[in-house]
Design a protein around this motif. Sequence first.
Motif, PDB file in Angstrom:
ATOM      1  N   PRO A  93     -16.772  -9.007  16.574  1.00 42.15           N
ATOM      2  CA  PRO A  93     -15.982  -8.174  15.654  1.00 42.15           C
ATOM      3  C   PRO A  93     -14.769  -8.887  15.065  1.00 42.15           C
ATOM      4  O   PRO A  93     -14.423  -8.683  13.917  1.00 42.15           O
ATOM      5  CB  PRO A  93     -15.546  -6.990  16.508  1.00 42.15           C
ATOM      6  N   ASN A  94     -14.143  -9.773  15.850  1.00 44.13           N
ATOM      7  CA  ASN A  94     -12.963 -10.473  15.345  1.00 44.13           C
ATOM      8  C   ASN A  94     -13.334 -11.660  14.454  1.00 44.13           C
ATOM      9  O   ASN A  94     -12.457 -12.397  14.007  1.00 44.13           O
ATOM     10  CB  ASN A  94     -12.059 -10.921  16.498  1.00 44.13           C
ATOM     11  N   SER A  95     -14.626 -11.839  14.173  1.00 40.81           N
ATOM     12  CA  SER A  95     -15.082 -12.894  13.261  1.00 40.81           C
ATOM     13  C   SER A  95     -15.538 -12.327  11.918  1.00 40.81           C
ATOM     14  O   SER A  95     -16.041 -13.063  11.074  1.00 40.81           O
ATOM     15  CB  SER A  95     -16.236 -13.684  13.885  1.00 40.81           C
ATOM     16  N   VAL A  96     -15.404 -11.017  11.726  1.00 40.79           N
ATOM     17  CA  VAL A  96     -15.838 -10.361  10.488  1.00 40.79           C
ATOM     18  C   VAL A  96     -14.601  -9.953   9.687  1.00 40.79           C
ATOM     19  O   VAL A  96     -13.734  -9.246  10.195  1.00 40.79           O
ATOM     20  CB  VAL A  96     -16.717  -9.126  10.786  1.00 40.79           C
ATOM     21  N   TYR A  97     -14.545 -10.420   8.438  1.00 43.84           N
ATOM     22  CA  TYR A  97     -13.390 -10.155   7.566  1.00 43.84           C
ATOM     23  C   TYR A  97     -13.892  -9.506   6.284  1.00 43.84           C
ATOM     24  O   TYR A  97     -14.744 -10.050   5.591  1.00 43.84           O
ATOM     25  CB  TYR A  97     -12.657 -11.458   7.240  1.00 43.84           C
ATOM     26  N   ASN A  98     -13.329  -8.357   5.983  1.00 44.23           N
ATOM     27  CA  ASN A  98     -13.776  -7.574   4.831  1.00 44.23           C
ATOM     28  C   ASN A  98     -12.695  -7.555   3.747  1.00 44.23           C
ATOM     29  O   ASN A  98     -11.640  -6.967   3.933  1.00 44.23           O
ATOM     30  CB  ASN A  98     -14.108  -6.149   5.276  1.00 44.23           C
ATOM     31  N   PHE A  99     -12.969  -8.212   2.622  1.00 41.67           N
ATOM     32  CA  PHE A  99     -12.047  -8.237   1.489  1.00 41.67           C
ATOM     33  C   PHE A  99     -12.603  -7.448   0.307  1.00 41.67           C
ATOM     34  O   PHE A  99     -12.134  -7.596  -0.812  1.00 41.67           O
ATOM     35  CB  PHE A  99     -11.754  -9.682   1.075  1.00 41.67           C
ATOM     36  N   SER A 100     -13.599  -6.619   0.563  1.00 38.24           N
ATOM     37  CA  SER A 100     -14.207  -5.833  -0.513  1.00 38.24           C
ATOM     38  C   SER A 100     -13.365  -4.593  -0.797  1.00 38.24           C
ATOM     39  O   SER A 100     -12.455  -4.254  -0.046  1.00 38.24           O
ATOM     40  CB  SER A 100     -15.635  -5.434  -0.135  1.00 38.24           C
ATOM     41  N   GLY A 101     -13.683  -3.928  -1.897  1.00 39.12           N
ATOM     42  CA  GLY A 101     -13.004  -2.682  -2.247  1.00 39.12           C
ATOM     43  C   GLY A 101     -11.742  -2.908  -3.062  1.00 39.12           C
ATOM     44  O   GLY A 101     -11.500  -3.991  -3.592  1.00 39.12           O
ATOM     45  N   ASP A 102     -10.946  -1.874  -3.142  1.00 40.00           N
ATOM     46  CA  ASP A 102      -9.686  -1.894  -3.878  1.00 40.00           C
ATOM     47  C   ASP A 102      -8.600  -2.422  -2.952  1.00 40.00           C
ATOM     48  O   ASP A 102      -8.270  -1.785  -1.952  1.00 40.00           O
ATOM     49  CB  ASP A 102      -9.355  -0.472  -4.351  1.00 40.00           C
ATOM     50  N   ASN A 103      -8.067  -3.596  -3.255  1.00 36.26           N
ATOM     51  CA  ASN A 103      -7.026  -4.190  -2.414  1.00 36.26           C
ATOM     52  C   ASN A 103      -6.172  -5.150  -3.232  1.00 36.26           C
ATOM     53  O   ASN A 103      -6.395  -5.328  -4.430  1.00 36.26           O
ATOM     54  CB  ASN A 103      -7.660  -4.882  -1.194  1.00 36.26           C
ATOM     55  N   GLU A 104      -5.224  -5.796  -2.576  1.00 37.93           N
ATOM     56  CA  GLU A 104      -4.283  -6.683  -3.279  1.00 37.93           C
ATOM     57  C   GLU A 104      -4.977  -7.882  -3.923  1.00 37.93           C
ATOM     58  O   GLU A 104      -4.431  -8.473  -4.856  1.00 37.93           O
ATOM     59  CB  GLU A 104      -3.184  -7.168  -2.340  1.00 37.93           C
ATOM     60  N   LEU A 105      -6.145  -8.241  -3.452  1.00 38.31           N
ATOM     61  CA  LEU A 105      -6.875  -9.358  -4.053  1.00 38.31           C
ATOM     62  C   LEU A 105      -7.696  -8.934  -5.263  1.00 38.31           C
ATOM     63  O   LEU A 105      -7.932  -9.730  -6.167  1.00 38.31           O
ATOM     64  CB  LEU A 105      -7.794 -10.016  -3.019  1.00 38.31           C
ATOM     65  N   THR A 106      -8.147  -7.687  -5.288  1.00 40.06           N
ATOM     66  CA  THR A 106      -9.028  -7.244  -6.376  1.00 40.06           C
ATOM     67  C   THR A 106      -8.291  -6.500  -7.489  1.00 40.06           C
ATOM     68  O   THR A 106      -8.845  -6.355  -8.583  1.00 40.06           O
ATOM     69  CB  THR A 106     -10.153  -6.332  -5.840  1.00 40.06           C
ATOM     70  N   ARG A 107      -7.098  -6.031  -7.238  1.00 32.21           N
ATOM     71  CA  ARG A 107      -6.387  -5.273  -8.283  1.00 32.21           C
ATOM     72  C   ARG A 107      -6.052  -6.102  -9.517  1.00 32.21           C
ATOM     73  O   ARG A 107      -6.338  -5.682 -10.624  1.00 32.21           O
ATOM     74  CB  ARG A 107      -5.133  -4.619  -7.703  1.00 32.21           C
ATOM     75  N   PRO A 108      -5.418  -7.279  -9.368  1.00 30.37           N
ATOM     76  CA  PRO A 108      -5.079  -8.044 -10.584  1.00 30.37           C
ATOM     77  C   PRO A 108      -6.323  -8.708 -11.189  1.00 30.37           C
ATOM     78  O   PRO A 108      -7.004  -9.490 -10.508  1.00 30.37           O
ATOM     79  CB  PRO A 108      -4.108  -9.122 -10.086  1.00 30.37           C
ATOM     80  N   ILE A 109      -6.625  -8.401 -12.452  1.00 32.77           N
ATOM     81  CA  ILE A 109      -7.779  -9.061 -13.071  1.00 32.77           C
ATOM     82  C   ILE A 109      -7.526 -10.555 -13.231  1.00 32.77           C
ATOM     83  O   ILE A 109      -8.469 -11.335 -13.331  1.00 32.77           O
ATOM     84  CB  ILE A 109      -8.191  -8.421 -14.414  1.00 32.77           C
ATOM     85  N   SER A 110      -6.266 -10.963 -13.193  1.00 28.51           N
ATOM     86  CA  SER A 110      -5.937 -12.385 -13.295  1.00 28.51           C
ATOM     87  C   SER A 110      -6.417 -13.181 -12.083  1.00 28.51           C
ATOM     88  O   SER A 110      -6.422 -14.409 -12.116  1.00 28.51           O
ATOM     89  CB  SER A 110      -4.428 -12.572 -13.470  1.00 28.51           C
TER      90      SER A 110
END
Length: 105
Positions: A67-84
């Motif tokens: 479990p501590n090896s799984v990282y989820n960056f999907s969805g609405d977050n600080e990485l996906t909000r800026p289109i830049s």
Amino acid sequence: MSSKFYKRPITNYKKAEVSNEEIKLLKAIETILEKHKTSYKIVVSPLYDQIPLEKEQLELLKRVFKPNSVYNFSGDNELTRPISNFYEQSHYRPVVANKILDSIY
């Protein structure tokens, strides 16, 4: 010149049910990783469309792998909000990759 970006729609996507075949394949991958004592990270990438990984899919990854090896960056977050943060709808910029790497290591 046409834009490579498009408006982020309210997503109505088909739910991806966890299948027995998927479970079997993920367990086979995990068995190989463990057999070779591999250090690994499972990264669910951020998407321009901000589509989140389904809860059942994320739970499966955490159940099969450490479990501590799984990282989820999907969805609405600080990485996906800026289109830049994206070159276009499929590829994110190195600044995003660096933030992901910084957060998992």
